[in-house]
Design a protein around this motif. Structure first.
Motif, PDB file in Angstrom:
ATOM      1  N   LYS A  24       0.822  -1.212   0.000  1.00 50.26           N
ATOM      2  CA  LYS A  24       0.000   0.000   0.000  1.00 50.26           C
ATOM      3  C   LYS A  24       0.857   1.265   0.000  1.00 50.26           C
ATOM      4  O   LYS A  24       0.452   2.288  -0.553  1.00 50.26           O
ATOM      5  CB  LYS A  24      -0.952   0.017   1.194  1.00 50.26           C
ATOM      6  N   LEU A  25       2.038   1.197   0.622  1.00 51.86           N
ATOM      7  CA  LEU A  25       2.934   2.349   0.653  1.00 51.86           C
ATOM      8  C   LEU A  25       3.807   2.437  -0.602  1.00 51.86           C
ATOM      9  O   LEU A  25       4.491   3.427  -0.806  1.00 51.86           O
ATOM     10  CB  LEU A  25       3.834   2.304   1.892  1.00 51.86           C
ATOM     11  N   GLY A  26       3.810   1.370  -1.420  1.00 49.83           N
ATOM     12  CA  GLY A  26       4.620   1.350  -2.630  1.00 49.83           C
ATOM     13  C   GLY A  26       6.105   1.173  -2.342  1.00 49.83           C
ATOM     14  O   GLY A  26       6.952   1.705  -3.064  1.00 49.83           O
ATOM     15  N   ILE A  42      10.795   7.449   7.747  1.00 43.53           N
ATOM     16  CA  ILE A  42       9.732   7.363   6.766  1.00 43.53           C
ATOM     17  C   ILE A  42       9.479   8.756   6.185  1.00 43.53           C
ATOM     18  O   ILE A  42       9.379   9.730   6.941  1.00 43.53           O
ATOM     19  CB  ILE A  42       8.458   6.745   7.377  1.00 43.53           C
ATOM     20  N   PRO A  43       9.415   8.888   4.862  1.00 39.58           N
ATOM     21  CA  PRO A  43       9.097  10.192   4.262  1.00 39.58           C
ATOM     22  C   PRO A  43       7.697  10.646   4.687  1.00 39.58           C
ATOM     23  O   PRO A  43       6.813   9.818   4.942  1.00 39.58           O
ATOM     24  CB  PRO A  43       9.147   9.923   2.754  1.00 39.58           C
ATOM     25  N   ILE A  44       7.503  11.937   4.770  1.00 36.98           N
ATOM     26  CA  ILE A  44       6.267  12.474   5.312  1.00 36.98           C
ATOM     27  C   ILE A  44       5.039  12.021   4.524  1.00 36.98           C
ATOM     28  O   ILE A  44       3.994  11.733   5.115  1.00 36.98           O
ATOM     29  CB  ILE A  44       6.338  14.015   5.439  1.00 36.98           C
ATOM     30  N   ASP A  45       5.145  11.917   3.199  1.00 41.07           N
ATOM     31  CA  ASP A  45       3.989  11.472   2.415  1.00 41.07           C
ATOM     32  C   ASP A  45       3.619  10.033   2.755  1.00 41.07           C
ATOM     33  O   ASP A  45       2.452   9.683   2.897  1.00 41.07           O
ATOM     34  CB  ASP A  45       4.228  11.646   0.920  1.00 41.07           C
ATOM     35  N   LEU A  54      -3.539   2.546   9.114  1.00 34.72           N
ATOM     36  CA  LEU A  54      -3.696   2.029  10.473  1.00 34.72           C
ATOM     37  C   LEU A  54      -5.051   2.411  11.047  1.00 34.72           C
ATOM     38  O   LEU A  54      -5.651   1.643  11.787  1.00 34.72           O
ATOM     39  CB  LEU A  54      -2.558   2.532  11.359  1.00 34.72           C
ATOM     40  N   ASP A  55      -5.535   3.583  10.731  1.00 30.92           N
ATOM     41  CA  ASP A  55      -6.916   4.032  10.979  1.00 30.92           C
ATOM     42  C   ASP A  55      -7.493   3.630  12.331  1.00 30.92           C
ATOM     43  O   ASP A  55      -8.610   3.180  12.426  1.00 30.92           O
ATOM     44  CB  ASP A  55      -7.816   3.524   9.851  1.00 30.92           C
ATOM     45  N   ASN A  56      -6.718   3.777  13.377  1.00 30.15           N
ATOM     46  CA  ASN A  56      -7.259   3.500  14.712  1.00 30.15           C
ATOM     47  C   ASN A  56      -6.879   4.623  15.665  1.00 30.15           C
ATOM     48  O   ASN A  56      -6.503   4.389  16.805  1.00 30.15           O
ATOM     49  CB  ASN A  56      -6.805   2.132  15.236  1.00 30.15           C
ATOM     50  N   GLY A  57      -6.989   5.845  15.171  1.00 33.48           N
ATOM     51  CA  GLY A  57      -6.655   7.002  15.985  1.00 33.48           C
ATOM     52  C   GLY A  57      -5.180   7.338  16.010  1.00 33.48           C
ATOM     53  O   GLY A  57      -4.753   8.219  16.745  1.00 33.48           O
ATOM     54  N   VAL A  58      -4.390   6.641  15.196  1.00 33.39           N
ATOM     55  CA  VAL A  58      -2.956   6.900  15.133  1.00 33.39           C
ATOM     56  C   VAL A  58      -2.722   8.194  14.353  1.00 33.39           C
ATOM     57  O   VAL A  58      -3.328   8.424  13.316  1.00 33.39           O
ATOM     58  CB  VAL A  58      -2.206   5.724  14.462  1.00 33.39           C
ATOM     59  N   LYS A  59      -1.829   9.032  14.883  1.00 34.88           N
ATOM     60  CA  LYS A  59      -1.439  10.271  14.222  1.00 34.88           C
ATOM     61  C   LYS A  59       0.019  10.157  13.791  1.00 34.88           C
ATOM     62  O   LYS A  59       0.764   9.317  14.311  1.00 34.88           O
ATOM     63  CB  LYS A  59      -1.605  11.458  15.165  1.00 34.88           C
ATOM     64  N   VAL A  60       0.424  11.013  12.876  1.00 37.17           N
ATOM     65  CA  VAL A  60       1.807  11.007  12.408  1.00 37.17           C
ATOM     66  C   VAL A  60       2.764  11.167  13.589  1.00 37.17           C
ATOM     67  O   VAL A  60       3.811  10.525  13.629  1.00 37.17           O
ATOM     68  CB  VAL A  60       2.035  12.101  11.333  1.00 37.17           C
ATOM     69  N   ASP A  61       2.393  11.984  14.563  1.00 33.44           N
ATOM     70  CA  ASP A  61       3.245  12.181  15.746  1.00 33.44           C
ATOM     71  C   ASP A  61       3.476  10.896  16.525  1.00 33.44           C
ATOM     72  O   ASP A  61       4.457  10.791  17.264  1.00 33.44           O
ATOM     73  CB  ASP A  61       2.616  13.201  16.692  1.00 33.44           C
ATOM     74  N   ASP A  62       2.588   9.932  16.386  1.00 29.87           N
ATOM     75  CA  ASP A  62       2.702   8.668  17.121  1.00 29.87           C
ATOM     76  C   ASP A  62       3.752   7.730  16.526  1.00 29.87           C
ATOM     77  O   ASP A  62       4.138   6.756  17.168  1.00 29.87           O
ATOM     78  CB  ASP A  62       1.356   7.946  17.155  1.00 29.87           C
ATOM     79  N   LEU A  63       4.202   8.000  15.310  1.00 32.19           N
ATOM     80  CA  LEU A  63       5.143   7.101  14.643  1.00 32.19           C
ATOM     81  C   LEU A  63       6.510   7.088  15.318  1.00 32.19           C
ATOM     82  O   LEU A  63       7.239   6.102  15.233  1.00 32.19           O
ATOM     83  CB  LEU A  63       5.290   7.474  13.168  1.00 32.19           C
ATOM     84  N   TYR A  64       6.870   8.193  15.968  1.00 26.79           N
ATOM     85  CA  TYR A  64       8.183   8.309  16.617  1.00 26.79           C
ATOM     86  C   TYR A  64       8.042   8.951  17.985  1.00 26.79           C
ATOM     87  O   TYR A  64       7.157   9.779  18.200  1.00 26.79           O
ATOM     88  CB  TYR A  64       9.146   9.170  15.780  1.00 26.79           C
ATOM     89  N   ASP A  65       8.935   8.571  18.887  1.00 20.78           N
ATOM     90  CA  ASP A  65       9.097   9.257  20.164  1.00 20.78           C
ATOM     91  C   ASP A  65      10.401  10.018  20.110  1.00 20.78           C
ATOM     92  O   ASP A  65      11.423   9.487  19.624  1.00 20.78           O
ATOM     93  CB  ASP A  65       9.149   8.265  21.333  1.00 20.78           C
TER      94      ASP A  65
END
Length: 71
Positions: A24-26, A42-45, A54-65
């Motif tokens: 899906k991400l190519g 991961i590139p921003i796009d 993921l569609d379960n309330g995950v935001k881009v900010d959640d990808l990294y700490d």
């Protein structure tokens, strides 16, 4: 500043297979694993595509700490 990837955990919690997400991400599964391990960022796009998948309330900010490396 150091970034710790949460991508692996988020994908595991989603129930999707890595091959499905990578398709899906190519990208390849190997590249996805590089994002999971923090070997590459991961590139921003692709980050926005991933959180939509993921569609379960995950935001881009959640990808990294953000970890402070001034210790």
């Amino acid at each position: 500043m150091i970034l710790k990837s949460n991508i692996r955990e988020l994908i595991l919690n989603s129930g999707y297979k890595r091959s499905f997400i990578a398709d899906k991400l190519g990208i390849t599964v190997k590249q996805l694993r590089n994002y999971e391990t923090g070997h590459s960022l991961i590139p921003i796009d692709k980050a926005y595509l991933l959180v939509e998948l993921l569609d379960n309330g995950v935001k881009v900010d959640d990808l990294y700490d953000k970890i402070d490396d001034n210790q």
